[in-house]
Design a protein around this motif. Structure first.
Motif, PDB file in Angstrom:
ATOM      1  N   ASN A 113      11.237   7.272 -46.322  1.00 12.62           N
ATOM      2  CA  ASN A 113      11.191   6.464 -44.992  1.00 12.62           C
ATOM      3  C   ASN A 113      12.462   7.202 -44.086  1.00 12.62           C
ATOM      4  OD1 ASN A 113       9.483   4.004 -45.134  1.00 12.62           O
ATOM      5  ND2 ASN A 113      10.602   3.911 -47.161  1.00 12.62           N
ATOM      6  N   LEU A 131      15.351   7.355 -44.622  1.00 10.29           N
ATOM      7  CA  LEU A 131      16.682   6.617 -44.744  1.00 10.29           C
ATOM      8  C   LEU A 131      17.803   7.327 -45.501  1.00 10.29           C
ATOM      9  CD1 LEU A 131      15.413   2.989 -45.645  1.00 10.29           C
ATOM     10  CD2 LEU A 131      16.575   3.902 -43.524  1.00 10.29           C
ATOM     11  N   THR A 150       9.757  10.345 -36.892  1.00  9.28           N
ATOM     12  CA  THR A 150       9.152   9.438 -36.174  1.00  9.28           C
ATOM     13  C   THR A 150       7.707   9.335 -36.276  1.00  9.28           C
ATOM     14  OG1 THR A 150      10.766  10.108 -34.497  1.00  9.28           O
ATOM     15  CG2 THR A 150       8.979   8.532 -33.724  1.00  9.28           C
ATOM     16  N   LYS A 165       6.739   7.426 -39.650  1.00  7.27           N
ATOM     17  CA  LYS A 165       6.979   6.401 -39.604  1.00  7.27           C
ATOM     18  C   LYS A 165       5.947   5.374 -39.126  1.00  7.27           C
ATOM     19  CE  LYS A 165      12.158   6.946 -39.851  1.00  7.27           C
ATOM     20  NZ  LYS A 165      13.254   7.115 -39.140  1.00  7.27           N
ATOM     21  N   LYS A 166       5.188   5.972 -38.294  1.00 13.29           N
ATOM     22  CA  LYS A 166       4.055   5.275 -37.668  1.00 13.29           C
ATOM     23  C   LYS A 166       2.921   5.289 -38.913  1.00 13.29           C
ATOM     24  CE  LYS A 166       4.366   7.382 -33.278  1.00 13.29           C
ATOM     25  NZ  LYS A 166       4.112   8.457 -32.320  1.00 13.29           N
ATOM     26  N   PRO A 183      11.462  -2.810 -48.122  1.00  8.83           N
ATOM     27  CA  PRO A 183      12.738  -2.599 -48.963  1.00  8.83           C
ATOM     28  C   PRO A 183      12.904  -3.810 -49.949  1.00  8.83           C
ATOM     29  CG  PRO A 183      13.311  -3.281 -46.826  1.00  8.83           C
ATOM     30  CD  PRO A 183      11.864  -3.183 -46.865  1.00  8.83           C
ATOM     31  N   ARG A 227      15.733  -5.304 -50.027  1.00 11.76           N
ATOM     32  CA  ARG A 227      16.514  -6.452 -49.315  1.00 11.76           C
ATOM     33  C   ARG A 227      15.845  -6.882 -48.414  1.00 11.76           C
ATOM     34  NH1 ARG A 227      22.120  -4.854 -49.711  1.00 11.76           N
ATOM     35  NH2 ARG A 227      22.301  -3.412 -51.456  1.00 11.76           N
ATOM     36  N   THR A 228      16.087  -8.112 -47.784  1.00 10.58           N
ATOM     37  CA  THR A 228      15.710  -8.850 -46.838  1.00 10.58           C
ATOM     38  C   THR A 228      16.443  -8.266 -45.484  1.00 10.58           C
ATOM     39  OG1 THR A 228      15.768 -10.904 -47.976  1.00 10.58           O
ATOM     40  CG2 THR A 228      15.167 -11.080 -45.598  1.00 10.58           C
ATOM     41  N   TYR A 229      15.448  -7.386 -44.688  1.00 13.60           N
ATOM     42  CA  TYR A 229      15.872  -6.749 -43.507  1.00 13.60           C
ATOM     43  C   TYR A 229      15.736  -7.588 -42.033  1.00 13.60           C
ATOM     44  CZ  TYR A 229      11.153  -5.216 -42.980  1.00 13.60           C
ATOM     45  OH  TYR A 229       9.796  -4.847 -42.735  1.00 13.60           O
ATOM     46  N   TYR A 237       4.810  -1.419 -33.542  1.00 13.34           N
ATOM     47  CA  TYR A 237       3.603  -0.744 -34.515  1.00 13.34           C
ATOM     48  C   TYR A 237       2.339  -1.053 -33.934  1.00 13.34           C
ATOM     49  CZ  TYR A 237       7.275  -0.683 -38.034  1.00 13.34           C
ATOM     50  OH  TYR A 237       8.563  -0.446 -38.474  1.00 13.34           O
ATOM     51  N   ASN A 267      23.189  -4.420 -36.843  1.00  7.33           N
ATOM     52  CA  ASN A 267      21.672  -4.046 -36.550  1.00  7.33           C
ATOM     53  C   ASN A 267      21.522  -2.950 -37.258  1.00  7.33           C
ATOM     54  OD1 ASN A 267      19.225  -3.584 -34.147  1.00  7.33           O
ATOM     55  ND2 ASN A 267      19.176  -5.207 -35.543  1.00  7.33           N
ATOM     56  N   ASP A 283      21.778  -4.606 -43.631  1.00 10.63           N
ATOM     57  CA  ASP A 283      20.506  -4.973 -44.352  1.00 10.63           C
ATOM     58  C   ASP A 283      19.109  -4.676 -43.191  1.00 10.63           C
ATOM     59  OD1 ASP A 283      21.199  -4.993 -46.923  1.00 10.63           O
ATOM     60  OD2 ASP A 283      20.785  -7.166 -47.027  1.00 10.63           O
ATOM     61  N   GLU A 284      19.808  -4.944 -41.863  1.00 11.56           N
ATOM     62  CA  GLU A 284      18.775  -5.070 -41.091  1.00 11.56           C
ATOM     63  C   GLU A 284      18.564  -3.531 -40.517  1.00 11.56           C
ATOM     64  OE1 GLU A 284      20.084  -7.246 -37.372  1.00 11.56           O
ATOM     65  OE2 GLU A 284      20.542  -9.063 -38.551  1.00 11.56           O
ATOM     66  N   GLY A 285      19.290  -2.805 -40.707  1.00 11.47           N
ATOM     67  CA  GLY A 285      19.201  -1.086 -40.412  1.00 11.47           C
ATOM     68  C   GLY A 285      17.791  -0.709 -41.257  1.00 11.47           C
ATOM     69  N   TYR A 286      17.574  -1.341 -42.413  1.00 10.11           N
ATOM     70  CA  TYR A 286      16.300  -0.998 -43.177  1.00 10.11           C
ATOM     71  C   TYR A 286      15.193  -1.021 -42.091  1.00 10.11           C
ATOM     72  CZ  TYR A 286      18.595  -0.430 -47.711  1.00 10.11           C
ATOM     73  OH  TYR A 286      19.445  -0.098 -48.664  1.00 10.11           O
ATOM     74  N   LEU A 287      15.200  -1.983 -41.320  1.00 12.32           N
ATOM     75  CA  LEU A 287      13.915  -2.152 -40.472  1.00 12.32           C
ATOM     76  C   LEU A 287      14.198  -1.085 -39.258  1.00 12.32           C
ATOM     77  CD1 LEU A 287      11.533  -3.747 -39.168  1.00 12.32           C
ATOM     78  CD2 LEU A 287      13.009  -5.469 -38.299  1.00 12.32           C
ATOM     79  N   MET A 288      15.326  -1.244 -38.702  1.00 17.93           N
ATOM     80  CA  MET A 288      15.557  -0.452 -37.530  1.00 17.93           C
ATOM     81  C   MET A 288      15.423   0.801 -37.631  1.00 17.93           C
ATOM     82  SD  MET A 288      16.237  -2.816 -35.402  1.00 17.93           S
ATOM     83  CE  MET A 288      16.305  -1.822 -33.923  1.00 17.93           C
ATOM     84  N   PHE A 289      15.841   1.517 -38.636  1.00 21.43           N
ATOM     85  CA  PHE A 289      15.639   2.905 -38.925  1.00 21.43           C
ATOM     86  C   PHE A 289      14.198   3.443 -39.633  1.00 21.43           C
ATOM     87  CE2 PHE A 289      20.515   2.782 -38.812  1.00 21.43           C
ATOM     88  CZ  PHE A 289      20.666   4.004 -37.910  1.00 21.43           C
ATOM     89  N   THR A 290      13.428   2.421 -39.829  1.00 18.66           N
ATOM     90  CA  THR A 290      12.038   2.842 -40.291  1.00 18.66           C
ATOM     91  C   THR A 290      11.111   2.526 -39.175  1.00 18.66           C
ATOM     92  OG1 THR A 290      12.015   0.539 -41.365  1.00 18.66           O
ATOM     93  CG2 THR A 290      12.265   2.633 -42.740  1.00 18.66           C
ATOM     94  N   LEU A 291      11.580   1.971 -37.861  1.00 15.99           N
ATOM     95  CA  LEU A 291      10.749   2.011 -36.882  1.00 15.99           C
ATOM     96  C   LEU A 291      10.483   3.222 -36.453  1.00 15.99           C
ATOM     97  CD1 LEU A 291      12.489  -0.709 -34.556  1.00 15.99           C
ATOM     98  CD2 LEU A 291      10.703  -1.178 -35.909  1.00 15.99           C
ATOM     99  N   PRO A 292       9.085   3.471 -35.666  1.00 17.62           N
ATOM    100  CA  PRO A 292       8.956   4.699 -35.087  1.00 17.62           C
ATOM    101  C   PRO A 292       9.666   5.308 -34.056  1.00 17.62           C
ATOM    102  CG  PRO A 292       7.036   3.143 -34.596  1.00 17.62           C
ATOM    103  CD  PRO A 292       8.096   2.609 -35.504  1.00 17.62           C
ATOM    104  N   ALA A 293      11.042   5.151 -34.010  1.00 13.10           N
ATOM    105  CA  ALA A 293      11.728   5.476 -32.843  1.00 13.10           C
ATOM    106  C   ALA A 293      12.872   6.381 -33.453  1.00 13.10           C
ATOM    107  CB  ALA A 293      12.738   3.876 -32.659  1.00 13.10           C
ATOM    108  N   LEU A 301      23.387   9.015 -43.024  1.00 10.30           N
ATOM    109  CA  LEU A 301      23.057   7.497 -43.076  1.00 10.30           C
ATOM    110  C   LEU A 301      23.306   6.970 -44.370  1.00 10.30           C
ATOM    111  CD1 LEU A 301      22.171   4.934 -41.395  1.00 10.30           C
ATOM    112  CD2 LEU A 301      19.743   5.508 -41.936  1.00 10.30           C
ATOM    113  N   LEU A 351      22.924   3.174 -46.065  1.00  6.23           N
ATOM    114  CA  LEU A 351      22.621   1.972 -46.097  1.00  6.23           C
ATOM    115  C   LEU A 351      23.233   1.522 -47.370  1.00  6.23           C
ATOM    116  CD1 LEU A 351      19.456   1.618 -43.772  1.00  6.23           C
ATOM    117  CD2 LEU A 351      21.825   1.375 -43.081  1.00  6.23           C
ATOM    118  N   ALA A 352      23.512   0.502 -47.433  1.00  2.00           N
ATOM    119  CA  ALA A 352      24.100  -0.001 -48.758  1.00  2.00           C
ATOM    120  C   ALA A 352      23.004  -0.419 -49.864  1.00  2.00           C
ATOM    121  CB  ALA A 352      24.909  -1.449 -48.681  1.00  2.00           C
TER     122      ALA A 352
END
Lengths: 233, 270
Positions: free
Chosen positions: A50, A52, A69, A72-73, A79, A81-83, A101, B79, B83-93, B267, B269-270
């Motif tokens: 991913n 990360l 990028t 990721k599409k 994960p 964890r709850t993100y 998305y 953010n 944990d929110e980083g798991y979402l933000m860093f897996t966005l296609p951005a 990066l 993330l915990a």
């Protein structure tokens, strides 16, 4: 071309070798169990896929591309964890996923939310941990992705929720896509798997189809897992 | 993609900043209203209430500024580093998109904060006592300052000052981001290390700034550069503005590159 391919993939955290020369490939249209005990390197592998984490050496490609990028599409990641932001409600989360998305199917998500009687106005902070996990899974599975990477989707939930999650994965994933499902609760997922990858101490101990395990070794994946890890451990 | 990230960032921060601005404006209105009442009726209770409201208004003015900075720094941490980083860093951005959305949001809210503070001060200036004070200040002869530069020079200086202010504000936020990203690249004590790195950056910049100031003064005192020979205040203002612009731009570049590199390559993330 494999959907996901690792070649001599290594990841080191200081003195700890999390992944050691991992070679594996996942073809399209397969449900693959990434199985191993806690700390075996499953989450590290999924995090590298991913983007990360950066590998120490070796390569991991998704549809021939290095994680970035573009990949990721293609990848829908759950994960362990709850993100989700605790201040957001379900509608805001649906808007968020719709915005980012292109393959997110809002109707599917809304249908699943209705089936589970989750109010769209409910904020994440108002939900129990189990409901938060369900919402997260619904969001991830409502994408028409090419590759689903699910890290411990059934860990820490009650058996009824576990059944629901497995049913959701089976009924909502894009059939042309692949699912990599990391878990150590093998008996619960064995029925839905096409292939398995056993991973221990950062090394791939076995990659095989479930059919081959049953016909050639005359045992279930769960039994083989216990045997392999007794031997390796 | 940057537009979408910025939209969601502004939505996430607006739920805090808008109520804070409302609180500021309400406290300014109450303060001003009480000033009118205290002027019209000679009551001790009103005088005491006015004193209390003046304290509340001052705290709200300062609190809005603190809230603006604290929230923008917290958003970056929460953010992207939890944990929110798991979402933000897996966005296609891209990582650039993530940093820039946080920075642009911080700049937009900083401008809004300045405007809200100005509005609150303007409201309070309607009140009798503040108005009298301001009239006293502005009763002097300000034409000397206004006539110092031509209209064209004023416009040029104000535009450069706005740019310098934007760059300086950006470098301040990016210094926080770089310290957080650096602190979170370690395995343990991430928040503590982020604070340590922030103070280390501040100390380092102050040391370099002091050294350059002393060096500059010695240079100006011993040599005869054009700045010293010039009797034209416009030249002096221009040189000072340029130094400020270049310094701020350099700091923006350094802290941006550090943050980007750490989020892209280290990066953790915990």
């Amino acid at each position: 071309m494999p959907l996901l391919e690792c070649k001599q993939l290594c990841k080191r955290y200081g003195a700890v070798q999390a992944l050691n020369n991992v070679d594996l490939s996942v073809e399209p249209g397969r449900i693959v169990g990434l199985l191993g005990p806690n700390g075996s390197g499953k989450s590290t592998l999924l995090k590298i896929a991913n983007g990360l984490l950066t590998p120490t050496s070796g390569t991991l490609t998704i549809d021939g591309l290095t994680p970035g990028t573009e990949t990721k599409k293609l990848v829908s990641y759950l994960p362990e964890r709850t993100y989700l932001s605790r201040w957001m409600n379900v509608v805001q989360l649906l808007d968020f996923f719709c915005d980012f998305y292109a393959d997110f199917d809002r109707e599917t998500a809304e249908r699943m939310l209705t089936a589970l009687e989750i109010s769209p106005k409910l904020r994440i902070r108002q939900m129990s941990k189990g409901t938060q996990e369900k919402v997260q899974l619904i969001l991830v599975m409502s994408r028409k992705a090419r590759l689903y990477l699910l890290d411990e989707p059934i860990g820490g939930v009650d058996p009824a929720t576990r059944d629901y999650i497995i049913r959701t994965i089976l009924t909502h994933y894009n059939p042309a896509a692949s699912v990599i499902l990391s878990t150590h609760l093998i008996a619960d997922v064995e029925e839905v798997l096409d292939d398995v990858i056993f991973i221990n101490k950062g090394t791939v101990a076995l990659q095989s189809s479930v059919e081959a395990i049953r016909s050639e070794r005359q045992c279930s994946v769960d039994e083989l897992f216990r045997e392999v890890f007794r031997y390796v451990g | 993609m940057l537009g979408k990230l910025l939209k969601h960032e502004l939505r996430a921060t607006a739920r805090i900043m808008i109520p804070v601005y409302l609180l500021l404006v309400v406290s300014a209105c109450l303060f001003t209203l009480t000033m009118f009442l205290a002027d019209a009726y000679d009551l001790m209770a009103l005088d005491i209430f006015l004193g209390l409201l003046s304290t509340v208004f001052t705290i709200t003015l300062a609190g809005t500024l603190v809230c603006n900075t604290a929230l923008m720094v917290y958003r970056f941490y929460k953010n992207l580093m939890t944990d929110e980083g798991y979402l933000m860093f897996t966005l296609p951005a891209t990582v650039d998109g993530l940093i820039c959305s946080k920075l642009l949001s911080a700049l937009i809210w900083s401008v809004c904060t300045v405007l809200a503070e100005a509005l609150a001060l303007w409201i309070s200036a309607r009140g009798v006592f503040v108005r009298e004070g301001l009239e006293l200040i502005f009763s002097g002869d300000w034409s000397i300052i206004f006539n110092l530069f031509s209209t064209g020079q004023w416009i040029s200086f104000i535009l450069q000052a706005i740019l310098a202010l934007a760059l300086s504000t950006s470098s301040s936020f990016l210094m926080f981001y770089a310290a957080i990203a650096l602190g979170h690249s370690f395995a343990n004590h991430k928040v503590l290390l982020s604070v340590v790195f922030y103070f280390a950056f501040t100390f380092g910049l102050q040391t370099i700034g002091s050294f350059l100031s002393v060096f500059g003064i010695v240079f100006l005192a011993t040599d005869t550069p054009p700045l010293f020979l010039s009797n034209d205040p416009a030249v002096i203002v221009q040189v000072v503005l340029l130094i400020y612009l270049v310094t701020s731009l350099a700091l923006v570049a350094v802290f941006y590159v550090v943050t980007r590199l750490l989020l892209k390559k280290r990066l953790n993330l915990a």
